[in-house]
Design an enzyme around this catalytic site. Sequence first.
Site, PDB file in Angstrom:
ATOM      1  N   GLN A  31       0.822  -1.209   0.000  1.00 31.90           N
ATOM      2  CA  GLN A  31       0.000   0.000   0.000  1.00 31.90           C
ATOM      3  C   GLN A  31       0.862   1.267   0.000  1.00 31.90           C
ATOM      4  OE1 GLN A  31      -2.140  -0.921   3.590  1.00 31.90           O
ATOM      5  NE2 GLN A  31      -0.207  -1.506   4.552  1.00 31.90           N
ATOM      6  N   HIS A  62      -8.581   3.190  19.651  1.00 33.86           N
ATOM      7  CA  HIS A  62      -7.812   2.089  20.260  1.00 33.86           C
ATOM      8  C   HIS A  62      -8.379   1.667  21.618  1.00 33.86           C
ATOM      9  CE1 HIS A  62      -4.517   3.567  17.410  1.00 33.86           C
ATOM     10  NE2 HIS A  62      -4.929   2.392  16.965  1.00 33.86           N
ATOM     11  N   ASP A 137       1.315 -12.270   6.974  1.00 32.03           N
ATOM     12  CA  ASP A 137      -0.124 -12.177   6.700  1.00 32.03           C
ATOM     13  C   ASP A 137      -0.902 -12.808   7.855  1.00 32.03           C
ATOM     14  OD1 ASP A 137      -2.237 -13.119   3.835  1.00 32.03           O
ATOM     15  OD2 ASP A 137      -2.745 -12.495   5.871  1.00 32.03           O
ATOM     16  N   GLY A 138      -1.827 -12.051   8.423  1.00 35.28           N
ATOM     17  CA  GLY A 138      -2.600 -12.536   9.565  1.00 35.28           C
ATOM     18  C   GLY A 138      -3.459 -13.733   9.224  1.00 35.28           C
ATOM     19  N   ASP A 155      -7.479  -5.430  13.975  1.00 32.25           N
ATOM     20  CA  ASP A 155      -7.406  -3.991  13.686  1.00 32.25           C
ATOM     21  C   ASP A 155      -6.875  -3.836  12.272  1.00 32.25           C
ATOM     22  OD1 ASP A 155      -5.389  -1.208  14.978  1.00 32.25           O
ATOM     23  OD2 ASP A 155      -7.166  -1.273  13.695  1.00 32.25           O
ATOM     24  N   THR A 157      -7.173  -2.676   8.005  1.00 31.17           N
ATOM     25  CA  THR A 157      -7.702  -1.679   7.092  1.00 31.17           C
ATOM     26  C   THR A 157      -9.076  -2.143   6.617  1.00 31.17           C
ATOM     27  OG1 THR A 157      -6.348  -2.904   5.497  1.00 31.17           O
ATOM     28  CG2 THR A 157      -5.521  -0.773   6.181  1.00 31.17           C
ATOM     29  N   PRO A 162      -4.940  -7.039   0.879  1.00 28.42           N
ATOM     30  CA  PRO A 162      -4.641  -8.123   1.830  1.00 28.42           C
ATOM     31  C   PRO A 162      -5.624  -8.241   2.980  1.00 28.42           C
ATOM     32  CG  PRO A 162      -3.111  -6.289   2.140  1.00 28.42           C
ATOM     33  CD  PRO A 162      -3.885  -5.999   0.874  1.00 28.42           C
TER      34      PRO A 162
HETATM   35  N1  SAM Z   1      -7.791   1.723  12.447  1.00 31.24           N
HETATM   36  C1  SAM Z   1      -7.566   1.502  11.118  1.00 31.24           C
HETATM   37  C2  SAM Z   1      -8.853   1.342  10.371  1.00 31.24           C
HETATM   38  O1  SAM Z   1      -9.891   1.094  10.991  1.00 31.24           O
HETATM   39  O2  SAM Z   1      -8.854   1.562   9.173  1.00 31.24           O
HETATM   40  C3  SAM Z   1      -6.650   0.325  10.967  1.00 31.24           C
HETATM   41  C4  SAM Z   1      -5.347   0.686  11.451  1.00 31.24           C
HETATM   42  S1  SAM Z   1      -4.065  -0.441  11.211  1.00 31.24           S
HETATM   43  C5  SAM Z   1      -2.890   0.645  10.624  1.00 31.24           C
HETATM   44  C6  SAM Z   1      -4.464  -1.471   9.846  1.00 31.24           C
HETATM   45  C7  SAM Z   1      -3.340  -2.430   9.514  1.00 31.24           C
HETATM   46  O3  SAM Z   1      -3.833  -3.661   8.962  1.00 31.24           O
HETATM   47  C8  SAM Z   1      -2.372  -1.895   8.451  1.00 31.24           C
HETATM   48  O4  SAM Z   1      -1.131  -1.639   9.051  1.00 31.24           O
HETATM   49  C9  SAM Z   1      -2.299  -3.004   7.392  1.00 31.24           C
HETATM   50  O5  SAM Z   1      -1.013  -3.167   6.858  1.00 31.24           O
HETATM   51  C10 SAM Z   1      -2.762  -4.203   8.213  1.00 31.24           C
HETATM   52  N2  SAM Z   1      -3.223  -5.354   7.432  1.00 31.24           N
HETATM   53  C11 SAM Z   1      -4.018  -5.348   6.325  1.00 31.24           C
HETATM   54  N3  SAM Z   1      -4.198  -6.611   5.880  1.00 31.24           N
HETATM   55  C12 SAM Z   1      -3.493  -7.434   6.720  1.00 31.24           C
HETATM   56  C13 SAM Z   1      -3.292  -8.859   6.777  1.00 31.24           C
HETATM   57  N4  SAM Z   1      -3.842  -9.699   5.888  1.00 31.24           N
HETATM   58  N5  SAM Z   1      -2.545  -9.353   7.809  1.00 31.24           N
HETATM   59  C14 SAM Z   1      -1.989  -8.521   8.738  1.00 31.24           C
HETATM   60  N6  SAM Z   1      -2.124  -7.152   8.718  1.00 31.24           N
HETATM   61  C15 SAM Z   1      -2.877  -6.633   7.722  1.00 31.24           C
END
Ligand code: SAM
Length: 280
Positions: A31, A62, A137-138, A155, A157, A162
């Site tokens: 991204q 948070h 990857d979660g 938490d 995106t 992803p």
């Molecule tokens: N509070 C924010 C929202 O509601 O939009 C989310 C904040 S946090 C920064 C979101 C995180 O999810 C990002 O850092 C992103 O890289 C991560 N993310 C997205 N897809 C993911 C996946 N498959 N596994 C782990 N992390 C992931």
Amino acid sequence: MPDWLWDHGGEGFAHVYRVEEVLLDTTSPYQRVRIVRTPMFGRMLILDDAVQTSEADEFCYHEMLAHLPLVTHPAPKRVLIIGGGDGGLLEEVLKHPVERVVMVEIDRAVVDATLQWIPQIPGRAFEDLRTELRIEDGFTYVRACAERFDVALVDSTDPQGPSVPLFGAAFYGDLHRILGEDGVLAVQSGSPLYQQDLVTEVRRNLRHHFPVVRTYLACVPSYPGVLWTFTLASKHHDPNVLSPEQVDRKIAGLGLKCYTGLHHVASLNPPPFLREVLEA
Ligand code: SAM
């Protein structure tokens, strides 16, 4: 960089921020990652074109994603965080007497950007000896995970790229498998104003696996429309049975600025105009 940043919500609607300075603008394998400085919200983390968090109101998001599920579990010791790259959620979780927190974030660039440009959001959470940060990857981590947790927090995106599988029934089924018998899960589930389909889909997918599903509200001023939802899923503990006094006793001394016993009850009892989507 235009002087104004547009964070689009629903059809024909956006939050607009005047940008005083661009501190970082880079593109990771996953991204576009930007840190900008704004008059009203200070430094903000922007992923692709969506505001993720800001130094001015990060606690509004948070605290609600961390503490309501943590007080719903009788005594959480092992916590899993999926996403949460800015570290703000991790910092809130570590305020509790937990023993271990595994955080699985796919994009190292998000962690590095926040640590460098908005270090007050994670504080020293990444240095805490209870923290294990995994950059992966979660979805695949949870699918292969042999460890068991008391509470899991997603938490992520909004569903694009992803993060899409993180809103699916298969992922929630895998999380159900790695949660203990008192297990509690909470996920960010979008805007109750312009992502009602997402809220409904998340609730439906969670109900495939969990008997208790509760969507609750938060106010996040830097998110389009301000109102946001989280959805808790539990194997049997219900946050609705906790009184404001019981919640206040559980969070006494944590120095919270948003989440309280009365806010717990209010967030779980939506106003009539939202009841249909949040309780369907
Ligand atoms: N509070 C924010 C929202 O509601 O939009 C989310 C904040 S946090 C920064 C979101 C995180 O999810 C990002 O850092 C992103 O890289 C991560 N993310 C997205 N897809 C993911 C996946 N498959 N596994 C782990 N992390 C992931």
